[in-house]
Design a protein around this motif. Sequence first.
Motif, PDB file in Angstrom:
ATOM      1  N   VAL A 178       0.824  -1.113  -0.020  1.00 47.53           N
ATOM      2  CA  VAL A 178      -0.061   0.128   0.015  1.00 47.53           C
ATOM      3  C   VAL A 178       0.870   1.329   0.017  1.00 47.53           C
ATOM      4  O   VAL A 178       0.815   2.111  -0.846  1.00 47.53           O
ATOM      5  CB  VAL A 178      -0.781  -0.123   1.220  1.00 47.53           C
ATOM      6  CG1 VAL A 178      -1.812   1.175   1.181  1.00 47.53           C
ATOM      7  CG2 VAL A 178      -1.838  -1.147   0.980  1.00 47.53           C
ATOM      8  N   ASP A 179       1.948   1.303   0.987  1.00 47.27           N
ATOM      9  CA  ASP A 179       2.807   2.468   0.768  1.00 47.27           C
ATOM     10  C   ASP A 179       3.418   2.782  -0.445  1.00 47.27           C
ATOM     11  O   ASP A 179       3.729   3.800  -0.726  1.00 47.27           O
ATOM     12  CB  ASP A 179       3.731   2.335   2.010  1.00 47.27           C
ATOM     13  CG  ASP A 179       3.172   2.343   3.605  1.00 47.27           C
ATOM     14  OD1 ASP A 179       1.808   2.846   3.440  1.00 47.27           O
ATOM     15  OD2 ASP A 179       3.618   1.715   4.255  1.00 47.27           O
ATOM     16  N   VAL A 182       0.840   4.399  -2.817  1.00 48.78           N
ATOM     17  CA  VAL A 182       0.558   5.612  -2.615  1.00 48.78           C
ATOM     18  C   VAL A 182       1.611   6.714  -2.888  1.00 48.78           C
ATOM     19  O   VAL A 182       1.400   7.730  -3.583  1.00 48.78           O
ATOM     20  CB  VAL A 182       0.458   5.649  -1.026  1.00 48.78           C
ATOM     21  CG1 VAL A 182       0.255   7.186  -0.627  1.00 48.78           C
ATOM     22  CG2 VAL A 182      -0.977   4.958  -0.692  1.00 48.78           C
ATOM     23  N   ASN A 183       2.724   6.151  -2.733  1.00 46.82           N
ATOM     24  CA  ASN A 183       4.060   6.948  -3.097  1.00 46.82           C
ATOM     25  C   ASN A 183       4.156   7.173  -4.604  1.00 46.82           C
ATOM     26  O   ASN A 183       4.242   8.237  -4.889  1.00 46.82           O
ATOM     27  CB  ASN A 183       5.418   6.392  -2.392  1.00 46.82           C
ATOM     28  CG  ASN A 183       5.471   6.658  -0.968  1.00 46.82           C
ATOM     29  OD1 ASN A 183       4.793   7.519  -0.542  1.00 46.82           O
ATOM     30  ND2 ASN A 183       6.079   5.718  -0.487  1.00 46.82           N
ATOM     31  N   LEU A 184       4.111   6.050  -5.468  1.00 51.33           N
ATOM     32  CA  LEU A 184       4.162   6.296  -6.691  1.00 51.33           C
ATOM     33  C   LEU A 184       2.937   6.934  -7.416  1.00 51.33           C
ATOM     34  O   LEU A 184       3.151   7.736  -8.335  1.00 51.33           O
ATOM     35  CB  LEU A 184       3.983   4.546  -7.415  1.00 51.33           C
ATOM     36  CG  LEU A 184       5.423   4.041  -7.041  1.00 51.33           C
ATOM     37  CD1 LEU A 184       4.965   2.314  -7.704  1.00 51.33           C
ATOM     38  CD2 LEU A 184       6.481   4.682  -7.986  1.00 51.33           C
ATOM     39  N   VAL A 289      -8.318  -3.285  -7.137  1.00 46.85           N
ATOM     40  CA  VAL A 289      -7.537  -3.074  -5.806  1.00 46.85           C
ATOM     41  C   VAL A 289      -6.572  -1.669  -5.673  1.00 46.85           C
ATOM     42  O   VAL A 289      -6.483  -0.988  -4.776  1.00 46.85           O
ATOM     43  CB  VAL A 289      -7.034  -4.295  -5.043  1.00 46.85           C
ATOM     44  CG1 VAL A 289      -6.458  -4.017  -3.610  1.00 46.85           C
ATOM     45  CG2 VAL A 289      -8.125  -5.302  -4.995  1.00 46.85           C
ATOM     46  N   GLU A 290      -5.551  -2.037  -6.619  1.00 46.10           N
ATOM     47  CA  GLU A 290      -4.828  -0.781  -6.769  1.00 46.10           C
ATOM     48  C   GLU A 290      -5.351   0.587  -6.931  1.00 46.10           C
ATOM     49  O   GLU A 290      -4.781   1.385  -6.458  1.00 46.10           O
ATOM     50  CB  GLU A 290      -3.603  -1.157  -7.973  1.00 46.10           C
ATOM     51  CG  GLU A 290      -2.665  -2.253  -7.507  1.00 46.10           C
ATOM     52  CD  GLU A 290      -1.999  -2.976  -8.649  1.00 46.10           C
ATOM     53  OE1 GLU A 290      -1.120  -3.817  -8.178  1.00 46.10           O
ATOM     54  OE2 GLU A 290      -2.337  -2.626  -9.778  1.00 46.10           O
ATOM     55  N   VAL A 379      -7.046  -3.939   3.814  1.00 40.71           N
ATOM     56  CA  VAL A 379      -7.230  -5.277   4.177  1.00 40.71           C
ATOM     57  C   VAL A 379      -6.320  -6.390   3.400  1.00 40.71           C
ATOM     58  O   VAL A 379      -5.909  -7.431   3.915  1.00 40.71           O
ATOM     59  CB  VAL A 379      -8.692  -5.888   3.918  1.00 40.71           C
ATOM     60  CG1 VAL A 379      -8.938  -7.163   4.099  1.00 40.71           C
ATOM     61  CG2 VAL A 379      -9.740  -5.081   4.717  1.00 40.71           C
ATOM     62  N   PHE A 380      -6.159  -5.888   2.089  1.00 37.11           N
ATOM     63  CA  PHE A 380      -4.978  -6.757   1.216  1.00 37.11           C
ATOM     64  C   PHE A 380      -3.798  -6.437   1.394  1.00 37.11           C
ATOM     65  O   PHE A 380      -3.125  -6.083   0.593  1.00 37.11           O
ATOM     66  CB  PHE A 380      -5.487  -6.713  -0.135  1.00 37.11           C
ATOM     67  CG  PHE A 380      -7.193  -6.752  -0.397  1.00 37.11           C
ATOM     68  CD1 PHE A 380      -7.661  -7.890  -0.220  1.00 37.11           C
ATOM     69  CD2 PHE A 380      -7.926  -5.420  -0.569  1.00 37.11           C
ATOM     70  CE1 PHE A 380      -9.070  -8.092  -0.224  1.00 37.11           C
ATOM     71  CE2 PHE A 380      -9.037  -5.869  -0.760  1.00 37.11           C
ATOM     72  CZ  PHE A 380      -9.704  -7.114  -0.590  1.00 37.11           C
ATOM     73  N   ASN A 381      -3.179  -6.608   2.521  1.00 37.54           N
ATOM     74  CA  ASN A 381      -1.769  -6.095   2.712  1.00 37.54           C
ATOM     75  C   ASN A 381      -0.680  -7.303   3.083  1.00 37.54           C
ATOM     76  O   ASN A 381      -1.012  -8.297   3.104  1.00 37.54           O
ATOM     77  CB  ASN A 381      -1.674  -5.036   4.141  1.00 37.54           C
ATOM     78  CG  ASN A 381      -2.373  -5.989   5.336  1.00 37.54           C
ATOM     79  OD1 ASN A 381      -2.147  -7.356   5.389  1.00 37.54           O
ATOM     80  ND2 ASN A 381      -2.834  -5.285   6.154  1.00 37.54           N
ATOM     81  N   TYR A 382       0.306  -6.860   3.043  1.00 37.41           N
ATOM     82  CA  TYR A 382       1.557  -7.738   3.352  1.00 37.41           C
ATOM     83  C   TYR A 382       1.435  -8.818   4.534  1.00 37.41           C
ATOM     84  O   TYR A 382       1.568  -9.949   4.558  1.00 37.41           O
ATOM     85  CB  TYR A 382       2.944  -7.257   3.104  1.00 37.41           C
ATOM     86  CG  TYR A 382       3.363  -6.681   2.010  1.00 37.41           C
ATOM     87  CD1 TYR A 382       2.640  -6.990   0.900  1.00 37.41           C
ATOM     88  CD2 TYR A 382       4.871  -6.650   1.566  1.00 37.41           C
ATOM     89  CE1 TYR A 382       3.011  -6.528  -0.439  1.00 37.41           C
ATOM     90  CE2 TYR A 382       5.364  -6.181   0.403  1.00 37.41           C
ATOM     91  CZ  TYR A 382       4.370  -6.215  -0.541  1.00 37.41           C
ATOM     92  OH  TYR A 382       4.764  -5.974  -1.923  1.00 37.41           O
ATOM     93  N   ASP A 383       0.913  -8.429   5.745  1.00 41.97           N
ATOM     94  CA  ASP A 383       0.840  -8.965   6.867  1.00 41.97           C
ATOM     95  C   ASP A 383      -0.160 -10.044   6.764  1.00 41.97           C
ATOM     96  O   ASP A 383       0.175 -11.245   7.313  1.00 41.97           O
ATOM     97  CB  ASP A 383       0.286  -7.985   8.128  1.00 41.97           C
ATOM     98  CG  ASP A 383       1.414  -7.000   8.367  1.00 41.97           C
ATOM     99  OD1 ASP A 383       2.648  -7.248   8.141  1.00 41.97           O
ATOM    100  OD2 ASP A 383       1.383  -6.127   9.106  1.00 41.97           O
TER     101      ASP A 383
END
Length: 395
Positions: A178-179, A182-184, A289-290, A379-383
Amino acid sequence: MKIGLLLPQIAKGGAERAATRISKILSENHEVFLIVFCQECKIAYDYKGKLVDLGVKSSKCFFEKLLANYKRISKLKEVKKSLKLDAVISFTQTPNYVNVKSTVAGCKAIVSIRNYIFTEKNDGFISKLLLKTTKKILAKSDFVLPVSKELTESIVNKYPNIKNIKKKVITMYNPYDVDEIVNLSKNQWKIEDSSLYFDFCTVGRLAHQKGFWNLIKSFYLFNKMHKNSRLFIIGKGNDESKLNNLISSLDLESNVYLLGEMDNPFKAISKCDVYVLSSLFEGFPNALVEAMICGLPVIASNCQSGPKEILDDVSELDINGVYKAKYGIIYENYPSLEEDYTPNITEEHQILADAMELLYKNKDLRDYYKKQSIERAKVFNYDTTRDNLEKILNS
């Protein structure tokens, strides 16, 4: 553990993007190997781990494909033994087949199912072969990782007689950084007179699955009422010339743009007003999602599978065929809309046009779905992916 990730090559695409992200996740605790059939193009995404190239090129000839797969199976079996791999996770149909056919004791064969193949375009013999191969893959694999719950249910229901099918089929959503996205998305993208236009966008291969001919026709109906609107399609594919001809026949050259591939599509997506997914079928649509991570309100077809699962259960029928879900707008993509690149417009194309109109005329609703998109994408994160993969690898 020593984990292999198997794919044809690290080219641009949803499966490749997911595989390279998983390489970063697994590298935190394991030794990772990116195993490719043959790296014939520039590597499209950053990854973590060691690259292993089997050196077997692809071919268009059917019999040469069979020979190539035989070589890949043999070489992968050697790699599994020499590197003493504990598991190989494969992505897309052919790597899945090669993975399960190169069985080595002590090395789990884990396959990722990424598309709703039961609604693939029917090509006779090829379609039947695809379904037959899929059954073999499912039967011989140790674990099956569909990318949506709907896809998981369809596999279990389609092949109930496969041993332990319910236990070894586990839903695994695609991971998203996600981060990073967002940065891109904050990078500059110069677009002419952006403040004067209402802009829709979409991302995907220019191919049958994405239903872009329907999207363009629906946009045509919307654009008739709102000349200050544009549609940007990011991606490349075999249908480019047919789509260009359709755009020309509908006199939309000044309003619909095929942008081709972009190294950073997020800088373009984030500058648009609404994202539209017009697919006939999906597994789990990455680009949807992106776009939500970029903060766009979204419109998605109610195709199998993924969109309704991402946007949550339909909660309110607003107009004919258009629904307000918790996290975005869903519209009914009727199956009677066959592939048609002629300028023929049907009443059913009005459904998506109405969904576009709904968000265009209601800024409060757009703002609401912008916030909902950002919230849902968390919700769809790396963790989550890391936890699920560790459970599978250690089972």
